[in-house]
Design an enzyme around this catalytic site. Structure first.
Site, PDB file in Angstrom:
ATOM      1  N   ARG B 134       0.857  -1.186   0.000  1.00  0.00           N
ATOM      2  CA  ARG B 134       0.000   0.000   0.000  1.00  0.00           C
ATOM      3  C   ARG B 134       0.892   1.235   0.000  1.00  0.00           C
ATOM      4  O   ARG B 134       1.747   1.386   0.873  1.00  0.00           O
ATOM      5  CB  ARG B 134      -0.914   0.028   1.228  1.00  0.00           C
ATOM      6  CG  ARG B 134      -2.136   0.951   1.043  1.00  0.00           C
ATOM      7  CD  ARG B 134      -2.921   1.122   2.340  1.00  0.00           C
ATOM      8  NE  ARG B 134      -2.144   1.864   3.298  1.00  0.00           N
ATOM      9  CZ  ARG B 134      -2.057   1.554   4.598  1.00  0.00           C
ATOM     10  NH1 ARG B 134      -2.693   0.514   5.100  1.00  0.00           N
ATOM     11  NH2 ARG B 134      -1.318   2.288   5.404  1.00  0.00           N
ATOM     12  N   GLU B 154       4.445   7.128   2.827  1.00  0.00           N
ATOM     13  CA  GLU B 154       5.260   5.927   3.017  1.00  0.00           C
ATOM     14  C   GLU B 154       4.783   4.819   2.102  1.00  0.00           C
ATOM     15  O   GLU B 154       3.687   4.887   1.534  1.00  0.00           O
ATOM     16  CB  GLU B 154       5.264   5.466   4.477  1.00  0.00           C
ATOM     17  CG  GLU B 154       3.921   5.003   4.992  1.00  0.00           C
ATOM     18  CD  GLU B 154       4.004   4.543   6.452  1.00  0.00           C
ATOM     19  OE1 GLU B 154       5.109   4.417   6.994  1.00  0.00           O
ATOM     20  OE2 GLU B 154       2.933   4.319   7.039  1.00  0.00           O
ATOM     21  N   ASN B 156       4.150   0.768   2.192  1.00  0.00           N
ATOM     22  CA  ASN B 156       4.028  -0.347   3.137  1.00  0.00           C
ATOM     23  C   ASN B 156       4.227  -1.679   2.429  1.00  0.00           C
ATOM     24  O   ASN B 156       3.522  -1.991   1.475  1.00  0.00           O
ATOM     25  CB  ASN B 156       2.638  -0.335   3.761  1.00  0.00           C
ATOM     26  CG  ASN B 156       2.354   0.961   4.484  1.00  0.00           C
ATOM     27  OD1 ASN B 156       2.797   1.164   5.602  1.00  0.00           O
ATOM     28  ND2 ASN B 156       1.642   1.867   3.821  1.00  0.00           N
ATOM     29  N   SER B 161      -2.780  -2.766   5.849  1.00  0.00           N
ATOM     30  CA  SER B 161      -4.109  -3.093   6.372  1.00  0.00           C
ATOM     31  C   SER B 161      -5.205  -2.179   5.847  1.00  0.00           C
ATOM     32  O   SER B 161      -4.961  -1.270   5.067  1.00  0.00           O
ATOM     33  CB  SER B 161      -4.082  -3.074   7.894  1.00  0.00           C
ATOM     34  OG  SER B 161      -3.656  -1.818   8.343  1.00  0.00           O
ATOM     35  N   LYS B 342      12.099   3.268   6.030  1.00  0.00           N
ATOM     36  CA  LYS B 342      12.136   4.676   5.625  1.00  0.00           C
ATOM     37  C   LYS B 342      13.443   5.043   4.942  1.00  0.00           C
ATOM     38  O   LYS B 342      13.480   5.890   4.046  1.00  0.00           O
ATOM     39  CB  LYS B 342      11.950   5.582   6.847  1.00  0.00           C
ATOM     40  CG  LYS B 342      10.729   5.299   7.677  1.00  0.00           C
ATOM     41  CD  LYS B 342       9.451   5.579   6.964  1.00  0.00           C
ATOM     42  CE  LYS B 342       8.256   5.154   7.806  1.00  0.00           C
ATOM     43  NZ  LYS B 342       8.214   3.701   8.122  1.00  0.00           N
ATOM     44  N   LYS B 404      11.320  10.710  11.055  1.00  0.00           N
ATOM     45  CA  LYS B 404      10.685   9.391  11.091  1.00  0.00           C
ATOM     46  C   LYS B 404      11.705   8.309  11.378  1.00  0.00           C
ATOM     47  O   LYS B 404      12.809   8.337  10.830  1.00  0.00           O
ATOM     48  CB  LYS B 404      10.066   9.080   9.732  1.00  0.00           C
ATOM     49  CG  LYS B 404       8.890   9.955   9.356  1.00  0.00           C
ATOM     50  CD  LYS B 404       8.348   9.522   7.998  1.00  0.00           C
ATOM     51  CE  LYS B 404       6.912   9.944   7.811  1.00  0.00           C
ATOM     52  NZ  LYS B 404       6.283   9.212   6.709  1.00  0.00           N
ATOM     53  N   GLU B 408       8.763   0.200  10.603  1.00  0.00           N
ATOM     54  CA  GLU B 408       7.373   0.170  10.157  1.00  0.00           C
ATOM     55  C   GLU B 408       6.423   0.409  11.334  1.00  0.00           C
ATOM     56  O   GLU B 408       6.807   0.255  12.483  1.00  0.00           O
ATOM     57  CB  GLU B 408       7.037  -1.222   9.585  1.00  0.00           C
ATOM     58  CG  GLU B 408       7.757  -1.559   8.321  1.00  0.00           C
ATOM     59  CD  GLU B 408       7.203  -0.776   7.132  1.00  0.00           C
ATOM     60  OE1 GLU B 408       5.983  -0.638   7.034  1.00  0.00           O
ATOM     61  OE2 GLU B 408       8.004  -0.306   6.307  1.00  0.00           O
ATOM     62  N   GLY B 409       5.186   0.759  11.031  1.00  0.00           N
ATOM     63  CA  GLY B 409       4.141   0.699  12.055  1.00  0.00           C
ATOM     64  C   GLY B 409       3.697   2.044  12.593  1.00  0.00           C
ATOM     65  O   GLY B 409       2.626   2.148  13.162  1.00  0.00           O
ATOM     66  N   ARG B 491      -7.711   7.666   4.901  1.00  0.00           N
ATOM     67  CA  ARG B 491      -7.715   7.853   6.352  1.00  0.00           C
ATOM     68  C   ARG B 491      -7.709   9.332   6.656  1.00  0.00           C
ATOM     69  O   ARG B 491      -6.956  10.093   6.041  1.00  0.00           O
ATOM     70  CB  ARG B 491      -6.489   7.196   6.982  1.00  0.00           C
ATOM     71  CG  ARG B 491      -6.760   5.748   7.320  1.00  0.00           C
ATOM     72  CD  ARG B 491      -5.632   5.173   8.111  1.00  0.00           C
ATOM     73  NE  ARG B 491      -4.392   5.236   7.364  1.00  0.00           N
ATOM     74  CZ  ARG B 491      -3.256   4.691   7.775  1.00  0.00           C
ATOM     75  NH1 ARG B 491      -3.221   4.057   8.931  1.00  0.00           N
ATOM     76  NH2 ARG B 491      -2.173   4.773   7.058  1.00  0.00           N
TER      77      ARG B 491
END
Lengths: 515, 515
Positions: B134, B154, B156, B161, B342, B404, B408-409, B491
């Site tokens: 994504r 970013e 993914n 998800s 990143k 950053k 991840e996450g 989002r």
């Protein structure tokens, strides 16, 4: 007919198997809307202040065995039953004679009858009635009988519920039976389950099509200029079983393209009106969220107003009268609601006296009528002349009976040895409120495991009750515009419990495997 | 391109309108599985002991405006991005050079790299990798710019998800926009909404088809006698976002007829094994609920193992190694996971130095590569030689940046004025763990109202982040077997909040109306 599954059904589960099934079911129910709002006795309003929480509807882990000939017979009888009850509701004189006997002992029936009388006095403007009916049966298999037979428990003419959730339970059990694809093993292997599926359950399609038929039959808008047309669901406040109802409105909206609105009982008079200058009395709905648009209601679908507790004050009776006198097609009308009372079933089942069935079903041949009559369980009133009093007051015979009130909704039955004492606690002038019915003796071996809405798991011996859905749209002149059978409900409750009602948590939604 | 909606969007709601919309959304989400399990900080385990409660996912009331050229460009770039990251993950040497810089400062990356090294030492048996990717973007519209442009936030490469729930939000907004049928009025009329619908959102179809492609490419069972084949989802314990994942498995099961099982991280070693005697190292799954049936895993789909907190002990690292060395197609492999860090994005975006894009995308023409490069936001490492240190330590320039971590996450970003102090609190040898990125300046006027999972309602200025889903199945020899774009995620979070993560309740699932 195949062999009835023996006491080896359902197959035993290891703890791990049960946990896997429960966890799968907990997720499946939420993913697919087989849900209810949690009971406030479990989740108080203070915890869920914004009323967003949901949980699984109470469901059985396994589908329940059901004899195919009985299922087929119940389906075959449904359009006959639809017709029978449409004919009863259309025969005000016959119905009135029975109601006259009840109105001095049953306030609720008396009040309903008064609503009808008032509207009749003014004159009905809508000749059409819609019935979304459900005929409920149990399997009767007394020791020594030749085979299982079908006995009607009751016939529901108002707010017949669980069509929406019941079809989801059938889908869930079907998916569990065939999962994983190609190599099913979610249930342990069992000869009664392997390769089997519940029958199709088109309850949502059938009930929605009934409402859509009424909507279409209403015809064009009556005011000038014309208004957009809609169906109105009249519902209880804080309805926990809302997802059952939304299954119908979703289909009406997405497939039939019919606008559907919901109004709670207490807001009927506020949100709907009948223009005083229009003699055709259209029912106008004014949505609170869009006050600039007026709608005309073609069909009023009652999921409230069925029980005495739905009438909290005279204002609620006024609201019911308001709906009844409008041009909207009522599902049901007062007469249709009254035709579902227990007393009517008892009169129909009365072996002595006039042949009501043949009169109401004059178009049907006698073989069909005989088959319908075979689904009646023996029942009696408690009048001084019949057998009912004797059977009810003698503890030995009372042990095989249930005493049911005239009223819809369940929850007030008196069972077996409690009957004589209960009756003697009141004046025998009040006995008219009750009907004595022979208890149906369902197969004793059946077992199942239930997941309740609070997550508790119960296992044990169970009794099942099968409901068949049907819809009928008729004109009071006797013309039938739409008469369909379709969809079913299996409810399963613990044998130790004598009283049903899935939403109350005592019984669970189930599906069936035919044998 | 149409006019960007002005500050009149979204249309204001009366209290009654807002209550109607909220109540409709609360019911729609549960009816359609747009749900999450409630947070234990709201509903403690003691209240919901059996873990049956669910609630709506956090959603916006209105869809958000999004410029059509930017949406089209994001979609057009997705298969190029898929290819780019497949090429990076296939170039172990290039990736290794970058990882070498990080392993002495980032334990997590170091541990992942060690897993790869160990498996490489033994030799990989599976040449195929699956990516369910994504790519996340924001609209960059600094004051005075010609028009909005697309900037990547970013990319993914693991556990991407919200494909499942995002497509449901698009359905929900579509239904609200067209409801009631024929005379929409659920939203107040507004020129930006009237007649509009969110674009199709085939996220579930795309992601499931990717998993199904890997399943098919795995080929026949490797043991003798052959075992039935399945896909294994590796998931976190007590996953609140489970219904997002189940949307994919439901489609894999019902449409692709592929068995799907779920195993929590801590049970990977218990429930799966690699037979020591079989050099092709099939991954065998043994369901706890049916111990008599062994399965062979074709594809491991990780919805866990993406964050340091997923590795609680060496046993979890052993489990990840076990999956990586097996014959199952990993989604993702370690190399594919690492390619999403990143630092890689920063290296790709580096304006000076080698032209990595042209090297990795040698089959693509330079115009496409230039368009891809245009989606990069300026970013810098903090090495002594580049511009990064200067921009980060000067409060005036830091004010336009975000720092950053490689990991991840999300959840660990440092914003604006906090950056200089934060960096000075550690030794500059640790600065390698961080990437400095210019903050994207999204349109300031956007507003929305959000329904949180606990039912709280928030209104205000918002920032939106658009994700585009893509899947790619490739062989490490460079062959691409499947490369598809499809589906999106919007989002939306409050402007005052600098950090995202819908499941955490800070941001909400949204859909888009193109302009």
């Amino acid at each position: 007919m195949a062999e009835c599954p023996d006491s080896s059904y359902p197959p035993p589960l290891t703890l791990t198997q049960e946990q896997f099934l429960l966890s799968t079911i907990k997720d499946w129910t939420i993913q697919n809307g087989l849900a209810v709002r949690p009971s406030p006795t479990w989740i108080p309003e203070a915890v869920d202040q914004k009323a967003v929480l949901a949980t699984n509807a109470p469901v059985t882990i396994f589908p329940s065995p059901f004899p195919k000939p009985c299922f087929d017979e119940a389906r075959a009888m449904q359009d006959v039953y639809n017709e029978l009850y449409a004919a009863i509701a259309s025969n005000e004189e016959w119905l009135g004679n029975i109601m006259e006997e009840l109105i001095d002992v049953d306030d609720f029936i008396s009040s309903l009858w008064k609503v009808h009388q008032a509207v009749k006095q003014e004159g009905y403007v809508q000749p059409l009635s819609l019935g979304l009916f459900r005929s409920d049966y149990m399997i009767h298999a007394p020791p020594g009988s030749a085979g299982p037979s079908l006995k009607q428990v009751e016939f529901n003419t108002i707010s017949s519920s669980f069509g929406g959730l019941s079809s989801l339970v059938a889908s869930m059990h079907t998916e569990l039976l065939s999962s994983p694809p190609g190599c099913p093993m979610t249930y342990p292997s069992h000869p009664f389950l392997d390769g089997k599926r519940p029958p199709q359950n088109p309850a949502v399609e059938t009930l929605s099509a009934g409402l859509a038929a009424a909507h279409a039959a209403y015809g064009p808008s009556k005011p000038k200029p014309p208004l957009p047309l809609c169906i109105l669901f009249v519902v209880q406040e804080k309805e926990r079983n809302i997802f059952d109802q939304l299954a119908l409105s979703r289909r009406l909206i997405s497939v039939h393209k019919i606008p559907v609105f919901r109004v709670v009982t207490s807001e009927v008079l506020e949100r709907t009106s009948i223009p005083s200058g229009n003699p055709s009395r259209p029912l106008i709905y004014l949505p609170s969220h869009s006050p600039s648009t007026l709608w005309e209601v073609t069909t009023v679908y009652l999921r409230s107003f069925y029980a005495p507790t739905d009438y909290k004050s005279q204002r609620d009776w006024d609201a019911r009268t308001h709906l009844e006198r409008s041009a909207a097609i009522n599902c049901p009308t007062i007469l249709s609601q009254l035709s579902g009372c227990k007393k009517i079933q008892q009169v129909l089942a009365e072996p002595a006296g006039p042949d009501h069935l043949s009169r109401f079903l004059s178009n049907r041949d006698s073989a069909i009528i005989a088959r319908l009559r075979d689904t009646f369980a023996p029942q009696h009133d408690l009048s001084p002349v019949g057998r009912g009093r004797e059977l009810a007051l003698n503890p030995e015979t009372a042990a095989y009976h249930v005493l049911k009130p005239q009223r819809e909704g369940g929850g007030n039955n008196i069972y077996r040895s409690s009957i004589p004492t209960f009756l003697r606690s009141m004046s025998d002038t009040e006995w008219k409120r009750w009907v004595l019915m022979e208890l149906i003796q369902s197969p004793a071996a059946a077992r199942n495991t239930v997941l309740r809405s609070d997550g508790q798991v119960l296992s044990g011996h169970v009794i099942g009750e099968l409901g068949i859905f049907g819809t009928i749209l008729w004109n009071r002149d006797g013309t039938i515009l739409h008469n369909k059978e379709g969809g079913w409900l299996m409810r399963t409750k613990g044998r130790e419990s004598d009283e049903g009602g899935v939403a109350a948590g005592f019984s669970s939604l189930d599906s069936i495997i035919l044998y």
